[in-house]
Write a protein that holds these residues in place. Structure first.
Motif, PDB file in Angstrom:
ATOM      1  N   TRP A 154       0.730  -1.436  -0.008  1.00  0.00           N
ATOM      2  CA  TRP A 154       0.055   0.412  -0.314  1.00  0.00           C
ATOM      3  C   TRP A 154       0.418   1.214   0.031  1.00  0.00           C
ATOM      4  O   TRP A 154       0.475   2.715  -0.986  1.00  0.00           O
ATOM      5  N   ALA A 155       1.898   1.485   0.342  1.00  0.00           N
ATOM      6  CA  ALA A 155       3.222   2.232   0.720  1.00  0.00           C
ATOM      7  C   ALA A 155       3.791   2.418  -0.658  1.00  0.00           C
ATOM      8  O   ALA A 155       3.468   4.388  -0.975  1.00  0.00           O
ATOM      9  N   SER A 156       3.668   1.116  -1.369  1.00  0.00           N
ATOM     10  CA  SER A 156       3.850   1.739  -3.022  1.00  0.00           C
ATOM     11  C   SER A 156       2.931   2.572  -3.886  1.00  0.00           C
ATOM     12  O   SER A 156       3.289   3.266  -4.471  1.00  0.00           O
ATOM     13  N   THR A 162       7.081   8.636  -0.821  1.00  0.00           N
ATOM     14  CA  THR A 162       7.286  10.176  -1.801  1.00  0.00           C
ATOM     15  C   THR A 162       6.805  11.080  -0.151  1.00  0.00           C
ATOM     16  O   THR A 162       7.609  11.986  -0.156  1.00  0.00           O
ATOM     17  N   SER A 163       6.078  11.290   0.727  1.00  0.00           N
ATOM     18  CA  SER A 163       5.297  11.700   1.223  1.00  0.00           C
ATOM     19  C   SER A 163       6.408  11.749   2.723  1.00  0.00           C
ATOM     20  O   SER A 163       6.010  12.700   3.169  1.00  0.00           O
ATOM     21  N   VAL A 164       6.881  10.396   2.626  1.00  0.00           N
ATOM     22  CA  VAL A 164       7.485  10.002   4.046  1.00  0.00           C
ATOM     23  C   VAL A 164       8.147   9.452   3.785  1.00  0.00           C
ATOM     24  O   VAL A 164       8.954   8.080   3.356  1.00  0.00           O
TER      25      VAL A 164
END
Length: 204
Positions: free
Chosen positions: A85-87, A93-95
């Motif tokens: 989900w992070a990908s 990019t945001s974290v």
């Protein structure tokens, strides 16, 4: 008059629901989340995301297939779903620190799982010397740390190759580059060595 056998209460083993409950393990909840994520992305028309979570779903099955502990099963599956989900949601990019954190944690978990897979395979080999060699490095020793660390280093390399392939053939938004690759490899190795220490202690 009914016989004593006919009056005996039905045991839990005779109940289909009880048998199913015994077959379920905590990691199955994570596999359900992965399967649900896949269905949601298919319905949303996100082809790349759906393909990614199809691979993730397959990956979450491996710990149970090789008899990994419940803790390792849940940790591997949950971190894999989180990484997916992070990908897909561009959290990397945001974290900025999340990418390295995932490489440390998940590569370490994968390395520990690879050691379990190795022992699982060795138990099915007929050659006694191979089985004995694997058991020798599974006794909470320095060799175990080096084994798990080495397995993690190999997996970290394959991970970077996968990122390059994804960037080249699927989505240019996947971040690659010299600094990114080297830092990911170092993070993966660090996580794998740490996992080796944990595996060595647990094998004692």
């Amino acid at each position: 008059m009914p016989s004593p056998r006919s009056r005996a209460p039905r045991t839990d083993a005779a109940r289909p629901g009880a048998v199913l409950a015994r077959r379920l393990v905590p990691g199955d909840a994570v596999r359900l989340v992965a399967a649900t994520s896949f269905v949601v992305l298919v319905v949303a028309g996100e082809a790349i995301g759906a393909a990614l979570f199809l691979l993730i779903l397959g990956g979450t099955v491996v710990p149970r297939a090789v008899g990994a502990s419940a803790a390792l099963d849940v940790a591997c599956g949950a971190s894999l779903v989180l990484a997916g989900w992070a990908s897909h949601l561009d959290w990397y990019t945001s974290v900025p620190w999340l990418d390295l954190a995932v490489h440390v944690v998940y590569t370490g978990l994968l390395a520990a799982l690879a050691e379990v897979v190795l022992r699982h395979v060795s138990q099915r080999r007929e050659r006694a010397e191979w089985h004995g060699a694997v058991r020798a490095v599974s006794r909470g020793s320095t060799e175990t740390v080096l084994l798990v660390g080495g397995l993690g280093a190999i997996l970290a390399i394959f991970w970077e190759v996968g990122e390059w392939a994804g960037h080249t053939f699927l989505d240019e938004g996947i971040g690659v580059g010299y600094n990114d690759t080297v830092s990911d490899l170092v993070a993966g190795l660090a996580g794998s060595l740490a996992a080796g220490v944990v595996v060595a202690r647990s094998n004692r």
